[in-house]
Design an enzyme around this catalytic site. Structure first.
Site, PDB file in Angstrom:
ATOM      1  N   ASN A   1       0.834  -1.203   0.000  1.00 25.45           N
ATOM      2  CA  ASN A   1       0.000   0.000   0.000  1.00 25.45           C
ATOM      3  C   ASN A   1       0.870   1.254   0.000  1.00 25.45           C
ATOM      4  O   ASN A   1       1.922   1.312   0.645  1.00 25.45           O
ATOM      5  CB  ASN A   1      -1.011   0.001   1.152  1.00 25.45           C
ATOM      6  CG  ASN A   1      -0.415  -0.215   2.516  1.00 25.45           C
ATOM      7  OD1 ASN A   1       0.621  -0.858   2.667  1.00 25.45           O
ATOM      8  ND2 ASN A   1      -1.072   0.311   3.539  1.00 25.45           N
TER       9      ASN A   1
ATOM     10  N   GLU B   1       0.363   5.296   0.583  1.00 24.63           N
ATOM     11  CA  GLU B   1      -0.582   6.299   1.073  1.00 24.63           C
ATOM     12  C   GLU B   1      -0.182   7.706   0.654  1.00 24.63           C
ATOM     13  O   GLU B   1       0.908   7.932   0.111  1.00 24.63           O
ATOM     14  CB  GLU B   1      -0.689   6.178   2.603  1.00 24.63           C
ATOM     15  CG  GLU B   1      -1.224   4.807   3.015  1.00 24.63           C
ATOM     16  CD  GLU B   1      -1.462   4.653   4.504  1.00 24.63           C
ATOM     17  OE1 GLU B   1      -0.936   5.470   5.296  1.00 24.63           O
ATOM     18  OE2 GLU B   1      -2.184   3.703   4.874  1.00 24.63           O
TER      19      GLU B   1
ATOM     20  N   CYS C   1      -4.237   0.603  -2.310  1.00 26.44           N
ATOM     21  CA  CYS C   1      -4.065  -0.671  -1.600  1.00 26.44           C
ATOM     22  C   CYS C   1      -2.980  -1.537  -2.241  1.00 26.44           C
ATOM     23  O   CYS C   1      -2.728  -1.467  -3.455  1.00 26.44           O
ATOM     24  CB  CYS C   1      -5.367  -1.458  -1.610  1.00 26.44           C
ATOM     25  SG  CYS C   1      -6.709  -0.704  -0.683  1.00 26.44           S
TER      26      CYS C   1
ATOM     27  N   GLU D   1      -2.900  -4.732  -2.976  1.00 25.81           N
ATOM     28  CA  GLU D   1      -3.270  -5.674  -4.037  1.00 25.81           C
ATOM     29  C   GLU D   1      -3.459  -4.984  -5.372  1.00 25.81           C
ATOM     30  O   GLU D   1      -3.144  -5.532  -6.416  1.00 25.81           O
ATOM     31  CB  GLU D   1      -4.502  -6.509  -3.646  1.00 25.81           C
ATOM     32  CG  GLU D   1      -5.685  -5.756  -3.111  1.00 25.81           C
ATOM     33  CD  GLU D   1      -5.626  -5.521  -1.605  1.00 25.81           C
ATOM     34  OE1 GLU D   1      -4.635  -4.932  -1.139  1.00 25.81           O
ATOM     35  OE2 GLU D   1      -6.586  -5.893  -0.907  1.00 25.81           O
TER      36      GLU D   1
ATOM     37  N   CYS E   1     -10.551  -4.775   0.189  1.00 25.38           N
ATOM     38  CA  CYS E   1     -11.682  -3.850   0.242  1.00 25.38           C
ATOM     39  C   CYS E   1     -12.559  -4.034  -0.998  1.00 25.38           C
ATOM     40  O   CYS E   1     -12.185  -4.711  -1.967  1.00 25.38           O
ATOM     41  CB  CYS E   1     -11.184  -2.406   0.354  1.00 25.38           C
ATOM     42  SG  CYS E   1     -10.492  -1.753  -1.182  1.00 25.38           S
TER      43      CYS E   1
ATOM     44  N   CYS F   1     -10.963  -3.021  -4.352  1.00 18.72           N
ATOM     45  CA  CYS F   1      -9.983  -3.996  -4.848  1.00 18.72           C
ATOM     46  C   CYS F   1     -10.681  -5.232  -5.414  1.00 18.72           C
ATOM     47  O   CYS F   1     -10.237  -5.800  -6.413  1.00 18.72           O
ATOM     48  CB  CYS F   1      -9.014  -4.399  -3.752  1.00 18.72           C
ATOM     49  SG  CYS F   1      -7.812  -3.103  -3.397  1.00 18.72           S
TER      50      CYS F   1
HETATM   51  N1  THU Z   1      -5.164  -1.725   2.669  1.00 20.60           N
HETATM   52  C1  THU Z   1      -4.582  -2.506   1.725  1.00 20.60           C
HETATM   53  O1  THU Z   1      -3.534  -2.152   1.163  1.00 20.60           O
HETATM   54  N2  THU Z   1      -5.171  -3.691   1.409  1.00 20.60           N
HETATM   55  C2  THU Z   1      -6.226  -4.209   2.057  1.00 20.60           C
HETATM   56  O2  THU Z   1      -6.633  -5.318   1.743  1.00 20.60           O
HETATM   57  C3  THU Z   1      -6.906  -3.444   3.112  1.00 20.60           C
HETATM   58  C4  THU Z   1      -6.414  -2.055   3.311  1.00 20.60           C
HETATM   59  C5  THU Z   1      -4.488  -0.469   3.052  1.00 20.60           C
HETATM   60  C6  THU Z   1      -5.121   0.804   2.605  1.00 20.60           C
HETATM   61  C7  THU Z   1      -4.540   1.791   3.604  1.00 20.60           C
HETATM   62  O3  THU Z   1      -3.260   2.218   3.164  1.00 20.60           O
HETATM   63  C8  THU Z   1      -4.361   0.964   4.866  1.00 20.60           C
HETATM   64  O4  THU Z   1      -4.421  -0.392   4.462  1.00 20.60           O
HETATM   65  C9  THU Z   1      -5.414   1.225   5.931  1.00 20.60           C
HETATM   66  O5  THU Z   1      -6.685   1.112   5.394  1.00 20.60           O
END
Ligand code: THU
Length: 135
Positions: free
Chosen positions: A43, A45, A54, A56, A89, A92
């Protein structure tokens, strides 16, 4: 084909690359392809929180950019060093539905050893598909 333990090691490697200074929730993803290549994602941000991406989806888009299609997918894992499991999520799941096969394994795991084996048939039933949009 990698064992799930080997795939998790790749996922852990990916997790180290996470840029998550806001949530402090590092997630990693690894996609194995049929030529043995493993594509990583983590991920990423942003201070404008909604722009965060995210793990994935980073891995999936990287797969596309390296010239692979869903026909070459073997399996994938999404993981984190967390208590619960990092279930993908909704956004995704929708992205997966277009570029990842519905029947291939999607493992969701944490570093304590909890592992769920699933696939898109389970994660996204009644998916909205491109279908008529492509006619
Ligand atoms: N996140 C992911 O990268 N993948 C997931 O399956 C769930 C959430 C990340 C998004 C964000 O950067 C952090 O987790 C908190 O939500």
């Amino acid at each position: 084909m990698l064992s799930v333990e080997e795939l998790l090691e790749k996922g852990k490697e990916a997790t180290k690359l996470s840029y998550s200074p806001y949530s402090h929730f590092a997630v990693g993803a690894a996609i194995e392809l049929d030529d043995g290549k493993v594509i990583l994602g983590a991920n990423v941000e942003n201070a404008s929180y909604g722009l965060s991406m995210c793990a994935e989806r980073v891995a999936l888009y990287q797969m596309v950019m390296q010239g692979y299609t869903k026909d070459q997918v073997v399996q994938m894992i999404i993981c984190c060093d967390c208590e619960d499991l990092p279930y993908p999520c909704g956004a995704c799941r929708q992205v997966l539905s277009e570029i990842y096969p519905f029947d291939k394994p999607i493992y969701v795991a944490n570093f304590k050893g909890d592992i769920l084996k699933s696939n898109l048939n389970e994660l996204l039933p009644y998916a909205f598909k491109a279908g008529e949009l492509l006619d």
